[in-house]
Design a protein around this motif. Structure first.
Motif: not given
Length: 452
Positions: A1-19
């Motif tokens: 979970m530690h890695c998942e939390f950190t990766d998601f926090l740092h890697d999420l981009t605008y293009d990953d968001l739905t409309p």
């Protein structure tokens, strides 16, 4: 979970968001800006902004206070912005946190973006979404783990620090330290103390935002903290297992009225009765309210300050019945001397209902009965407030509230320019025009219609 939390926090981009996520984030941003603008005229906001200017001086990194124009430290800007928004209790919230994420997250994000020269609108929106995702989960986790009911600042600090870790590009180890420092230093203030004795302390959001900003910069410098148990604890791992799959930003509620959410079912019920039966307040002899325990704890009937008016059930109910509306003017001091509002507030009786207690906090009910001078009685039946995520309000409703809260303070032209900038946020759009409009003093920001 530690890695998942950190990766998601740092890697999420605008293009990953739905409309949908992009639209909701812009809606909450617009609403928070509206509340902040409206709140600048409160004594709370003036005091905390002057305090930040005097005691949180700018160092090597600076940020501008929301609707103020003065530059202070990033932590000072977060403190002033969070407490300014909290000065008018009209911002979004979440049922299970029994508190508010956006109020403290937005000022922290603004401070980090300005201090670290982050100028991409898409990244800004993605970070705002992350703030809601982290703050909501941390809030639910803290309620599960702690025996006392703490203010939003306790867990907003964690979200603010996480956004700082993202803005500062901290590695996994220092990200973990940042949220650990923030959780440890976050204000574990007891919410019901301020419910029973309403003051400018409010929901602790500004202090949590400040603690989170400080935590990120401390971690960047090598300061260490204890593991954040609201994030990394085994007994809350289920709350983080759907990180990036279940979007908690979609679970926030919209507040149509500038009072505590617990009072809003009663306010809604009396407004519905007023409209349904074509009533005026003079026709009403007394009011009976059946509701849940926490709403009854909002016990002030005759407020002396706006804080007491916002943390009341009787006063806003009486005010709504008299005026047919519940907006910022109704919780301002000039309303406190209205004899008809005070008459009705004195007539209200409260009954705690076990069924409504059991439904709380997932649902908040009130059943209001008006006893009329002609001998009739009219009842609302179980009523919930408008704006719950199960029945979200329209975009038009959010924009209408935005105009009500901003136009008297900023003027129509400037308010329109801010709205246009927020609507235009996307990858590649700059933040300079938006920041110029919302960071300059409320009275005199330059008009900029272009959002590039």
């Amino acid at each position: 979970m530690h890695c998942e939390f950190t990766d998601f926090l740092h890697d999420l981009t605008y293009d990953d968001l739905t409309p949908q996520l992009k639209g909701v984030a812009k809606g909450w941003l617009l609403d928070l800006v509206a509340v902040a603008a409206c709140a600048t005229d409160t004594a709370l906001s003036r005091i905390i902004r002057d305090h930040a200017a005097d005691h949180f001086g700018a160092g090597t990194r600076t940020a501008t206070m929301l609707f103020d124009g003065r530059r202070v430290s990033p932590a000072g800007a977060a403190l002033a912005g969070g407490m300014t928004i909290d000065a008018i209790d009209a911002h979004d919230g979440h049922k299970l946190t029994k508190g508010h994420v956006g109020c403290g997250v937005l000022p922290a994000l603004l401070a980090f973006c300005e201090a670290e020269n982050i100028d991409d609108g898409g990244d800004f929106l993605a970070s705002l979404v992350l703030g809601y995702e982290i703050g909501t989960r941390a809030g639910i986790a803290l309620h599960r783990m702690a025996c006392d009911y703490h203010t939003s600042g306790a867990w907003v600090a964690v979200a603010a620090a996480a956004l700082g870790a993202r803005a500062l590009r901290l590695d996994a180890a220092r990200t973990r330290e940042a949220v650990g420092i923030a959780e440890y230093h976050g204000p574990r203030s007891q919410m019901m103390r301020c419910i029973d004795h309403p003051t400018m302390l409010k929901d602790g959001s500004g202090w949590g935002s400040m603690a989170g900003v400080s935590a990120a910069y401390l971690a960047a410098a090598g300061f260490t903290g204890a593991p954040a148990i609201t994030v990394y604890g085994e007994d809350v791992s289920d709350l983080w297992s759907d990180f990036g799959q279940r979007w908690r930003i979609l679970e926030q509620y919209f507040k149509p009225y500038p009072v505590c959410r617990w009072a809003q079912p009663s306010v809604q019920a009396v407004l519905d009765l007023r409209t349904r039966h074509g009533l005026t307040s003079e026709a009403v002899e007394r009011i009976e309210i059946k509701t849940f325990h926490e709403a009854i704890r909002l016990a002030v009937r005759h407020p002396r300050t706006t804080e007491e008016a916002q943390y009341s059930t009787a006063f806003p109910v009486a005010s709504a019945l008299v005026r047919g509306h519940m907006g910022p003017a109704e919780v301002a001091e000039r309303s406190f001397r209205d004899p008809e509002i005070n008459r009705l507030a004195d007539t209200i009786t409260f009954t705690e209902t076990e069924a409504f207690n059991l439904a709380f906090p997932a649902r908040r009910f009130s059943d209001v009965t008006l006893y009329l001078g002609d001998g009739r009685m009219v009842s609302s039946g179980p009523t919930e407030a408008i704006g719950d995520p199960e029945v979200p309000v329209s975009t038009d409703a959010i924009r209408l509230k935005y105009k009500e809260y901003t136009h008297p303070v900023l003027g129509a032209d400037r308010a329109c320019a801010i709205e246009t900038c927020i609507d235009s946020l996307a990858s590649g759009t700059g933040l300079r025009s938006l920041f110029g409009l919302i960071l300059a003093p409320a009275a005199d920001a330059p008009l900029q219609r272009d959002c590039a």
